[in-house]
Design a protein around this motif. Sequence first.
Motif, short mmCIF file in Angstrom:
data_model
loop_
_atom_site.label_atom_id
_atom_site.label_comp_id
_atom_site.label_asym_id
_atom_site.label_seq_id
_atom_site.Cartn_x
_atom_site.Cartn_y
_atom_site.Cartn_z
N ILE A 30 40.09 43.94 37.68
CA ILE A 30 41.55 43.82 37.77
C ILE A 30 42.21 43.20 36.84
CG2 ILE A 30 43.05 42.43 39.23
CD1 ILE A 30 40.82 42.44 41.34
N PRO A 31 43.25 43.61 36.18
CA PRO A 31 44.04 43.11 35.00
C PRO A 31 44.55 41.65 35.35
CG PRO A 31 44.86 45.43 35.55
CD PRO A 31 43.90 44.86 36.66
N THR A 32 44.46 40.87 34.33
CA THR A 32 45.02 39.22 34.66
C THR A 32 46.40 39.29 35.03
OG1 THR A 32 45.62 39.30 32.35
CG2 THR A 32 43.42 38.53 32.77
N CYS A 33 47.13 40.23 34.67
CA CYS A 33 48.53 40.19 35.20
C CYS A 33 48.76 40.26 36.71
CB CYS A 33 49.54 41.30 34.65
SG CYS A 33 48.83 42.93 35.16
N ALA A 34 47.66 40.78 37.44
CA ALA A 34 47.61 41.04 38.91
C ALA A 34 46.88 39.60 39.52
CB ALA A 34 46.99 42.14 39.15
N THR A 35 46.45 38.83 38.89
CA THR A 35 45.50 37.79 39.40
C THR A 35 46.29 36.85 40.39
OG1 THR A 35 44.02 37.84 37.55
CG2 THR A 35 44.18 35.80 38.84
N PRO A 36 47.64 36.21 40.03
CA PRO A 36 48.43 35.58 40.93
C PRO A 36 48.62 36.38 42.13
CG PRO A 36 49.15 35.51 38.56
CD PRO A 36 48.03 36.60 38.55
N CYS A 37 48.81 37.76 42.08
CA CYS A 37 49.47 38.43 43.14
C CYS A 37 48.31 38.52 44.22
CB CYS A 37 49.76 40.01 42.49
SG CYS A 37 50.97 39.81 41.23
N LEU A 38 47.06 38.49 43.86
CA LEU A 38 45.99 38.47 44.91
C LEU A 38 46.46 37.55 45.97
CD1 LEU A 38 42.82 38.83 42.63
CD2 LEU A 38 44.18 40.77 43.87
N THR A 39 46.49 36.22 45.46
CA THR A 39 46.83 35.05 46.23
C THR A 39 48.14 35.64 47.40
OG1 THR A 39 46.02 33.50 44.84
CG2 THR A 39 47.48 32.74 46.55
N ASP A 75 55.02 41.67 37.33
CA ASP A 75 53.99 41.16 36.46
C ASP A 75 53.17 42.26 35.53
OD1 ASP A 75 54.95 38.65 36.80
OD2 ASP A 75 53.17 38.11 38.16
N CYS A 76 52.96 43.45 36.19
CA CYS A 76 52.08 44.20 35.51
C CYS A 76 52.91 45.52 35.24
CB CYS A 76 50.90 44.80 36.41
SG CYS A 76 49.95 43.44 36.71
N HIS A 77 52.68 46.01 33.87
CA HIS A 77 53.16 47.13 33.38
C HIS A 77 52.42 48.17 32.83
CE1 HIS A 77 56.67 44.66 34.12
NE2 HIS A 77 56.11 43.75 33.41
N GLY A 78 52.93 49.28 32.72
CA GLY A 78 52.12 50.34 31.95
C GLY A 78 50.81 50.45 32.31
N ASP A 79 49.75 50.69 31.55
CA ASP A 79 48.30 50.98 31.73
C ASP A 79 47.91 49.82 32.78
OD1 ASP A 79 48.45 52.90 30.16
OD2 ASP A 79 47.38 51.77 28.34
N ASP A 80 48.31 48.43 32.68
CA ASP A 80 47.72 47.50 33.68
C ASP A 80 48.24 47.74 35.15
OD1 ASP A 80 46.62 46.03 31.51
OD2 ASP A 80 48.26 44.36 31.70
N PHE A 81 49.60 48.19 35.22
CA PHE A 81 49.80 48.54 36.49
C PHE A 81 49.06 49.78 37.11
CE2 PHE A 81 52.73 51.20 39.36
CZ PHE A 81 52.96 50.25 40.29
N ASN A 82 48.82 50.65 36.23
CA ASN A 82 48.06 51.63 36.91
C ASN A 82 46.53 51.54 37.06
OD1 ASN A 82 50.08 53.71 36.54
ND2 ASN A 82 49.76 53.90 34.34
N LYS A 83 46.17 50.58 36.28
CA LYS A 83 44.58 50.03 36.55
C LYS A 83 44.50 48.95 37.85
CE LYS A 83 40.60 49.37 34.76
NZ LYS A 83 39.64 50.33 34.59
#
Length: 149
Positions: A30-39, A75-83
């Motif tokens: 999970i990309p770090t950009c999405a970590t806060p979104c998990l909560t 918070d997530c863009h490009g490859d991170d968003f797709n990941k």
Amino acid sequence: MRATLSLLVAGAAVVAAQNSTSLPDLVSQIPTCATPCLTQGASAAGCATTDFQCICSDSNKNRFISGATSCILEDCHGDDFNKVISVAGQICTVVTTDNPDPSAIASASAIVTSALGAASATSSPDSASVRPELGLGILGAAAMAALAL
């Protein structure tokens, strides 16, 4: 002929083993950009952030996605968003179909807990700023909704 068939079966087994990924392996992707979104997603679903069974249940998956979507889009863009989209779907598939053992769940939970701790320690004040790429919110929301299917 039998030797060829045996090699094909063995080759298929090797490919299947390479494609199977454990729950901790997936969670660590999970990309770090999405970590806060998990909560945010877990809270919207009424689940603990580390309760994968709860998050991936049919009754909660859509609420999790709805709760996490705006954060992920921001918070997530490009490859991170797709990941994020790819890995989230794989995590729920593993949780709902493979019935991971308790040690795998504990390991995956520890990864999430550690990532959340690191994210809260490094959160920046501008992380909530409005960005122009949010205009693609409908596309992103549709992509996240596809996970529910």
